[in-house]
Design a protein around this motif. Structure first.
Motif, PDB file in Angstrom:
ATOM      1  N   GLN A 139      39.445   4.089 149.746  1.00  3.21           N
ATOM      2  CA  GLN A 139      40.619   4.838 150.047  1.00  3.21           C
ATOM      3  C   GLN A 139      41.534   4.692 150.545  1.00  3.21           C
ATOM      4  O   GLN A 139      41.675   3.487 151.497  1.00  3.21           O
ATOM      5  N   THR A 140      42.881   5.132 149.962  1.00  2.92           N
ATOM      6  CA  THR A 140      44.082   4.450 150.443  1.00  2.92           C
ATOM      7  C   THR A 140      44.782   5.113 152.158  1.00  2.92           C
ATOM      8  O   THR A 140      44.382   6.269 152.280  1.00  2.92           O
ATOM      9  N   GLN A 142      46.158   6.181 155.142  1.00  4.57           N
ATOM     10  CA  GLN A 142      48.052   6.659 155.592  1.00  4.57           C
ATOM     11  C   GLN A 142      48.576   5.725 156.632  1.00  4.57           C
ATOM     12  O   GLN A 142      47.858   5.701 157.582  1.00  4.57           O
ATOM     13  N   SER A 157      57.690   0.870 156.342  1.00  4.47           N
ATOM     14  CA  SER A 157      57.180   1.501 155.435  1.00  4.47           C
ATOM     15  C   SER A 157      57.532   0.126 154.252  1.00  4.47           C
ATOM     16  O   SER A 157      55.856   0.367 153.741  1.00  4.47           O
ATOM     17  N   ASN A 158      58.090  -0.798 154.004  1.00  8.03           N
ATOM     18  CA  ASN A 158      57.192  -2.051 152.746  1.00  8.03           C
ATOM     19  C   ASN A 158      56.383  -2.773 153.279  1.00  8.03           C
ATOM     20  O   ASN A 158      55.598  -3.141 152.663  1.00  8.03           O
ATOM     21  N   ASN A 161      53.112  -0.890 153.117  1.00  8.83           N
ATOM     22  CA  ASN A 161      52.976  -0.563 151.588  1.00  8.83           C
ATOM     23  C   ASN A 161      52.039  -1.757 150.666  1.00  8.83           C
ATOM     24  O   ASN A 161      52.072  -2.198 150.698  1.00  8.83           O
ATOM     25  N   PHE A 165      48.467  -0.174 152.430  1.00  8.12           N
ATOM     26  CA  PHE A 165      48.563   0.931 153.425  1.00  8.12           C
ATOM     27  C   PHE A 165      49.109   2.716 152.595  1.00  8.12           C
ATOM     28  O   PHE A 165      50.865   2.116 152.033  1.00  8.12           O
ATOM     29  N   GLU A 166      50.100   3.462 152.896  1.00 10.94           N
ATOM     30  CA  GLU A 166      50.374   4.234 152.042  1.00 10.94           C
ATOM     31  C   GLU A 166      50.644   4.427 153.559  1.00 10.94           C
ATOM     32  O   GLU A 166      50.870   6.024 154.573  1.00 10.94           O
ATOM     33  N   PRO A 167      52.841   4.287 152.601  1.00 14.92           N
ATOM     34  CA  PRO A 167      53.415   5.017 154.388  1.00 14.92           C
ATOM     35  C   PRO A 167      53.709   6.430 154.559  1.00 14.92           C
ATOM     36  O   PRO A 167      54.481   6.660 153.607  1.00 14.92           O
ATOM     37  N   ILE A 168      53.896   6.994 155.868  1.00  7.56           N
ATOM     38  CA  ILE A 168      54.135   8.228 155.493  1.00  7.56           C
ATOM     39  C   ILE A 168      55.406   8.170 156.899  1.00  7.56           C
ATOM     40  O   ILE A 168      55.299   8.507 158.362  1.00  7.56           O
ATOM     41  N   ILE A 202      44.371  11.706 157.402  1.00  8.52           N
ATOM     42  CA  ILE A 202      45.582  11.412 156.475  1.00  8.52           C
ATOM     43  C   ILE A 202      45.942  12.730 156.129  1.00  8.52           C
ATOM     44  O   ILE A 202      45.375  14.111 156.085  1.00  8.52           O
TER      45      ILE A 202
END
Length: 206
Positions: A139-140, A142, A157-158, A161, A165-168, A202
């Motif tokens: 799972q990716t 967040q 966020s970068n 990433n 991870f997926e930045p939210i 998530i």
């Protein structure tokens, strides 16, 4: 960029290990200088006292218990325009309750202590066990990121990433009042409701 990680506990060590695999330069600092030196040697990074590490870095990660942050900030020196990532959850020593909430947050209190820094709330819903990329094959996950500084939010966020991870975008820093209780609930799922420290929230669009 050069990132100072303050703290050599589970989260500090985990973030140091995963960030050392990227093209970022890492410097480790701690209230325990021997632990900082050992961790830095293990990952091929620099170590130094807290003030020196902060001075040399563009970004600082506070990998500390919330209760220790105020004392450590006094050792940081000038934090003007530094991106300061708050990964803490302001919970009691038994991890069962929040120390503060609803009308403020740990992140906002840290901003008040370091008014010239760019405070970013992030990584407080991720356990150290999930920081290695090998632990996230199914799972990716967040990372909820809140800040009043849009540029700092983009930079963090970068970073998220870059380590898989997926930045939210979680909005302004005051939304930490919501993110920190999510972190506390995640602690309950892991340690008091039997799911173990390999769970993470998530946000899903139906």
């Amino acid at each position: 960029m050069k990132i100072a990680i303050i703290g050599t506990g589970n989260m500090g060590t985990g973030l140091a290990n995963v960030l050392a695999t990227t093209n970022h330069d890492i410097v480790i600092a701690s209230r325990n200088s021997a632990k900082a030196q050992t961790l830095a040697k293990n990952i091929g990074a620099e170590s130094g006292c807290i003030e020196t590490a902060v001075k040399s870095a563009e970004m600082v990660i506070l990998a500390l218990p919330y209760q220790a942050v105020k004392e450590v900030l006094l050792s940081c020196g000038d934090l003007t325009d530094k991106i300061l990532i708050d990964i803490t959850n302001p919970v009691t020593e038994d991890f069962k309750e929040l120390l503060i909430g609803h009308v403020t947050s740990g992140a906002e209190e840290i901003q008040a202590l370091a008014p010239k820094a760019k405070i970013v709330k992030a990584f407080n819903t991720i356990f150290a066990q999930l920081l290695p990329t090998s632990a996230r094959t199914k799972q990716t996950l967040q990372v909820f990121i809140a800040s009043d500084d849009d540029n700092a939010k983009t930079v963090v966020s970068n970073i998220a990433n870059s380590i898989g991870f997926e930045p939210i975008d979680a909005g302004s820093l005051c939304n930490s009042r919501f993110i920190e209780p999510i972190g506390a609930m995640n602690i309950h799922f892991a340690f008091f409701l039997g799911q173990g420290p390999t769970v993470a929230p998530i946000w899903v669009k139906a």
